[in-house]
Design an enzyme around this catalytic site. Structure first.
Site, PDB file in Angstrom:
ATOM      1  N   ALA A 100      -4.626   7.636  -2.318  1.00 48.24           N
ATOM      2  CA  ALA A 100      -4.757   7.283  -3.586  1.00 48.24           C
ATOM      3  C   ALA A 100      -4.639   5.821  -3.366  1.00 48.24           C
ATOM      4  O   ALA A 100      -4.154   5.350  -2.843  1.00 48.24           O
ATOM      5  CB  ALA A 100      -4.062   7.850  -4.544  1.00 48.24           C
TER       6      ALA A 100
ATOM      7  N   GLU B 193      -5.367  14.976   1.956  1.00 46.75           N
ATOM      8  CA  GLU B 193      -5.694  15.897   0.893  1.00 46.75           C
ATOM      9  C   GLU B 193      -7.274  16.001   0.481  1.00 46.75           C
ATOM     10  O   GLU B 193      -7.887  17.137   0.438  1.00 46.75           O
ATOM     11  CB  GLU B 193      -4.888  15.605  -0.446  1.00 46.75           C
ATOM     12  CG  GLU B 193      -3.659  15.772  -0.277  1.00 46.75           C
ATOM     13  CD  GLU B 193      -2.770  15.025  -1.399  1.00 46.75           C
ATOM     14  OE1 GLU B 193      -2.845  13.781  -1.363  1.00 46.75           O
ATOM     15  OE2 GLU B 193      -1.926  15.769  -2.246  1.00 46.75           O
TER      16      GLU B 193
ATOM     17  N   GLU C  74       2.933   9.638   0.598  1.00 45.33           N
ATOM     18  CA  GLU C  74       3.514   9.305  -0.570  1.00 45.33           C
ATOM     19  C   GLU C  74       5.791   9.490  -0.908  1.00 45.33           C
ATOM     20  O   GLU C  74       6.076   7.963  -1.455  1.00 45.33           O
ATOM     21  CB  GLU C  74       3.097  10.608  -1.375  1.00 45.33           C
ATOM     22  CG  GLU C  74       1.777  10.571  -1.454  1.00 45.33           C
ATOM     23  CD  GLU C  74       1.252  11.822  -0.883  1.00 45.33           C
ATOM     24  OE1 GLU C  74       2.189  11.887   1.283  1.00 45.33           O
ATOM     25  OE2 GLU C  74      -0.024  11.414  -0.503  1.00 45.33           O
TER      26      GLU C  74
ATOM     27  N   GLY D 292      -3.609  10.954  -0.373  1.00 44.92           N
ATOM     28  CA  GLY D 292      -4.886  11.401  -0.733  1.00 44.92           C
ATOM     29  C   GLY D 292      -6.315  12.078  -0.320  1.00 44.92           C
ATOM     30  O   GLY D 292      -7.069  12.616  -0.055  1.00 44.92           O
TER      31      GLY D 292
HETATM   32  N1  CAA Z   1      -4.024   1.932  -1.719  1.00 41.33           N
HETATM   33  C1  CAA Z   1      -4.462   0.623  -2.137  1.00 41.33           C
HETATM   34  N2  CAA Z   1      -4.674  -0.267  -1.414  1.00 41.33           N
HETATM   35  C2  CAA Z   1      -4.045   0.031  -0.082  1.00 41.33           C
HETATM   36  C3  CAA Z   1      -4.561   1.212   0.846  1.00 41.33           C
HETATM   37  C4  CAA Z   1      -3.580   2.252  -1.030  1.00 41.33           C
HETATM   38  N3  CAA Z   1      -3.563   3.700  -0.316  1.00 41.33           N
HETATM   39  N4  CAA Z   1      -3.686   1.049   1.938  1.00 41.33           N
HETATM   40  C5  CAA Z   1      -3.968   0.275   2.030  1.00 41.33           C
HETATM   41  N5  CAA Z   1      -4.388  -0.615   1.678  1.00 41.33           N
HETATM   42  C6  CAA Z   1      -5.492  -1.800   1.296  1.00 41.33           C
HETATM   43  C7  CAA Z   1      -4.016  -3.206   1.539  1.00 41.33           C
HETATM   44  O1  CAA Z   1      -3.191  -3.198   0.242  1.00 41.33           O
HETATM   45  C8  CAA Z   1      -4.722  -4.206   2.131  1.00 41.33           C
HETATM   46  O2  CAA Z   1      -5.047  -4.878   1.362  1.00 41.33           O
HETATM   47  P1  CAA Z   1      -5.168  -6.482   0.734  1.00 41.33           P
HETATM   48  O3  CAA Z   1      -5.695  -6.243   2.333  1.00 41.33           O
HETATM   49  O4  CAA Z   1      -5.380  -6.673  -0.375  1.00 41.33           O
HETATM   50  O5  CAA Z   1      -3.546  -6.413   1.163  1.00 41.33           O
HETATM   51  C9  CAA Z   1      -5.874  -3.452   3.227  1.00 41.33           C
HETATM   52  O6  CAA Z   1      -5.888  -2.144   2.263  1.00 41.33           O
HETATM   53  C10 CAA Z   1      -5.544  -2.823   4.284  1.00 41.33           C
HETATM   54  O7  CAA Z   1      -4.316  -2.687   4.156  1.00 41.33           O
HETATM   55  P2  CAA Z   1      -3.169  -3.168   5.667  1.00 41.33           P
HETATM   56  O8  CAA Z   1      -3.307  -5.163   5.560  1.00 41.33           O
HETATM   57  O9  CAA Z   1      -1.670  -2.323   4.721  1.00 41.33           O
HETATM   58  O10 CAA Z   1      -3.260  -2.480   6.738  1.00 41.33           O
HETATM   59  P3  CAA Z   1      -2.503  -2.306   8.484  1.00 41.33           P
HETATM   60  O11 CAA Z   1      -3.631  -1.485   9.392  1.00 41.33           O
HETATM   61  O12 CAA Z   1      -1.595  -3.025   8.330  1.00 41.33           O
HETATM   62  O13 CAA Z   1      -2.028  -1.216   7.461  1.00 41.33           O
HETATM   63  C11 CAA Z   1      -1.465   1.121   6.301  1.00 41.33           C
HETATM   64  C12 CAA Z   1      -2.468   0.344   7.580  1.00 41.33           C
HETATM   65  C13 CAA Z   1      -0.645   1.714   7.502  1.00 41.33           C
HETATM   66  C14 CAA Z   1      -2.805   2.355   6.341  1.00 41.33           C
HETATM   67  C15 CAA Z   1      -1.628   1.125   5.820  1.00 41.33           C
HETATM   68  O14 CAA Z   1      -2.112   0.137   4.677  1.00 41.33           O
HETATM   69  C16 CAA Z   1      -0.475   1.527   4.744  1.00 41.33           C
HETATM   70  O15 CAA Z   1       0.769   2.377   4.847  1.00 41.33           O
HETATM   71  N6  CAA Z   1      -1.429   2.415   3.264  1.00 41.33           N
HETATM   72  C17 CAA Z   1      -1.043   3.116   2.051  1.00 41.33           C
HETATM   73  C18 CAA Z   1      -0.720   4.241   2.863  1.00 41.33           C
HETATM   74  C19 CAA Z   1      -0.201   5.440   1.844  1.00 41.33           C
HETATM   75  O16 CAA Z   1       0.550   5.294   1.093  1.00 41.33           O
HETATM   76  N7  CAA Z   1      -1.275   6.314   0.961  1.00 41.33           N
HETATM   77  C20 CAA Z   1      -0.303   6.971  -0.258  1.00 41.33           C
HETATM   78  C21 CAA Z   1      -1.164   6.752  -1.336  1.00 41.33           C
HETATM   79  S1  CAA Z   1      -0.285   7.577  -2.453  1.00 41.33           S
HETATM   80  C22 CAA Z   1      -1.199   9.551  -2.744  1.00 41.33           C
HETATM   81  O17 CAA Z   1      -2.585   9.100  -1.797  1.00 41.33           O
HETATM   82  C23 CAA Z   1      -1.119  10.229  -3.714  1.00 41.33           C
HETATM   83  C24 CAA Z   1      -1.457  11.397  -3.974  1.00 41.33           C
HETATM   84  O18 CAA Z   1      -1.879  12.951  -3.179  1.00 41.33           O
HETATM   85  C25 CAA Z   1      -3.288  11.764  -4.292  1.00 41.33           C
END
Ligand code: CAA
Length: 258
Positions: free
Chosen positions: A66, A112, A132, A109
């Site tokens: 998400a 999911e 998460e 998400g």
């Molecule tokens: N939401 C918003 N933006 C996100 C994102 C997310 N879930 N995942 C990645 N992005 C964005 C980053 O912020 C970044 O944007 P900017 O260039 O503007 O800074 C861009 O995508 C590229 O990401 P990274 O620079 O972080 O890329 P990376 O290769 O270094 O890392 C990653 C990749 C490990 C996937 C890392 O991006 C990450 O940890 N993302 C978040 C994953 C996460 O926590 N997901 C769970 C979300 S909560 C959820 O899903 C709740 C639910 O159950 C419904």
């Protein structure tokens, strides 16, 4: 459906293909993307020339979860009113088989979403996780339920409580995905699988999918009774008569979807 910003839609013969298209955000699932995706799925479901559906992202990410930026400052009341996660419930109502073609990050998400599909074809670079816990929450779109059913309690605990990320091969080993393909082939394999399924008798497909999903919702006795009613119901279809006649006459069946 009006032009979508975050979803690319196309048809490949009898397969409907929906691509998540927010590559700069690793296909993070914001409410608009989910709304557009559900619209595409509804359109494919209503289109009789479509027999199966594939959802994919790009090579780097199926979806990284998400959209964290979209919800970081939200209150509980705002989250409840917005109910963006409610879109996930609509995937379950899609009657046609849905395959997720997953490469790269498949997190939160995004995982999911993949788990809400009927089958998963993964590239060898796919990574599955529920991170998460790292941002102070828990899965909210069915992860604690579907992942536990798919992996069993012990491994689901490790994935959700300690952010264990599964490789594609691990996901295959634990039965989370149907198959793993080389990066350059995973989408083609998903499309081929969907293409084969799309050639099959539509009403039998629909009732078979419903019966399998029922296995997670009901008791064994009720599930078996549902299955039997669906089996008998199919004897009112053209395709049952055609399928059995074709077998006896040693020819290919001509399915009508009636
Ligand atoms: N939401 C918003 N933006 C996100 C994102 C997310 N879930 N995942 C990645 N992005 C964005 C980053 O912020 C970044 O944007 P900017 O260039 O503007 O800074 C861009 O995508 C590229 O990401 P990274 O620079 O972080 O890329 P990376 O290769 O270094 O890392 C990653 C990749 C490990 C996937 C890392 O991006 C990450 O940890 N993302 C978040 C994953 C996460 O926590 N997901 C769970 C979300 S909560 C959820 O899903 C709740 C639910 O159950 C419904």
């Amino acid at each position: 459906m009006s032009a979508a910003e975050f979803i690319l839609v196309e048809k490949r013969e009898r397969v409907g293909l929906a691509r998540l298209n927010r590559p700069k955000a690793l296909n993070a699932l914001n409410p608009q993307l989910m709304l557009e995706l559900m619209g595409a799925l509804d359109d494919f479901d209503a289109d009789e020339s479509v027999g199966a559906i594939v959802i994919t992202g790009d090579e780097r990410a199926f979806a990284a979860g998400a959209d964290i930026k979209d919800m970081a400052l939200a209150t509980a009341v705002e989250m409840l009113k917005r109910d963006a996660i409610g879109y996930f419930d609509r995937i379950r109502r899609v009657k046609k088989p849905v395959i997720a073609a997953v490469s790269g990050w498949c997190l939160g998400g995004g995982n999911e979403l993949a788990l809400s599909c009927d089958m998963i074809v993964a590239s060898e670079t796919a990574r599955f996780g529920q991170p998460e816990i790292n941002i102070g929450v828990i899965p909210g779109a069915g992860g604690t339920q579907r992942l536990t059913r798919a992996l069993g309690k012990a491994l689901a605990m490790e994935v959700i409580l300690n952010n264990r990320v599964l490789t594609a091969q691990e996901a295959l080993h634990y039965g989370l995905v149907n198959r793993v393909a080389p990066l350059e082939r995973y989408l083609d394999e998903a499309l081929e699988l969907a293409g084969q399924i799309a050639q099959r008798a539509p009403l039998a497909l629909r009732l078979a999918k419903e019966a399998i999903n029922n296995a997670f919702e009901t008791s064994l006795t009720e599930g078996i009774a549902n299955e039997r009613r669906a089996f008998y119901l199919l004897f009112s279809t053209h395709d049952q008569k055609e399928g059995m006649a074709a077998f006896i006459e040693k020819r290919s069946p001509d399915w009508q979807g009636t």
